[in-house]
Design an enzyme around this catalytic site. Structure first.
Site, short mmCIF file in Angstrom:
data_model
loop_
_atom_site.label_atom_id
_atom_site.label_comp_id
_atom_site.label_asym_id
_atom_site.label_seq_id
_atom_site.Cartn_x
_atom_site.Cartn_y
_atom_site.Cartn_z
N HIS A 246 0.81 -1.22 0.00
CA HIS A 246 0.00 0.00 0.00
C HIS A 246 0.85 1.27 0.00
CE1 HIS A 246 0.70 -0.31 4.39
NE2 HIS A 246 0.62 1.00 4.34
N CYS A 247 2.17 1.14 0.12
CA CYS A 247 3.05 2.31 0.13
C CYS A 247 3.34 2.82 -1.28
CB CYS A 247 4.37 1.97 0.80
SG CYS A 247 4.21 1.51 2.52
#
Length: 101
Positions: free
Chosen positions: A65-66
């Site tokens: 998700h980064c």
């Protein structure tokens, strides 16, 4: 009964917001104690996205998700509000994604 439960919930939530400590009973770590910690920032907004771990001089491992189009990776940070002389900032050249099935 519902009014009593609602009042208890409101009381509990208002009490929880008064706590100013992020970690109860914690201590500030020493400078360079976690030198493998990487901080990922969005280049366009400058917002902190998430953390990662330096697993090799050229590799930072993060959660999926980064991912952003343009990232800045900062290493050697002790406090994100204070800049230190040994801080480094890098931009990733390539990104790799591995799916766990």
């Amino acid at each position: 009964l519902i009014r009593v439960l609602a009042n208890l919930l409101i009381l509990q939530l208002s009490y929880a917001q008064k706590s100013s400590e992020l970690v109860i009973g914690g201590d500030e770590c020493n400078i360079n104690e976690h030198r493998f910690l990487a901080a990922l920032y969005d280049v366009w907004s400058g917002d902190f996205l998430c953390g990662g771990t330096l697993i090799h001089p050229e590799w930072v491992l993060t959660a999926a998700h980064c991912d952003r189009y343009r990232l800045s990776i900062k290493l050697g940070m002790h406090n994100k509000n204070v800049q230190f002389d040994d801080e480094q900032s890098r931009y990733p050249k390539k990104k790799y994604f591995f799916r766990c099935r």
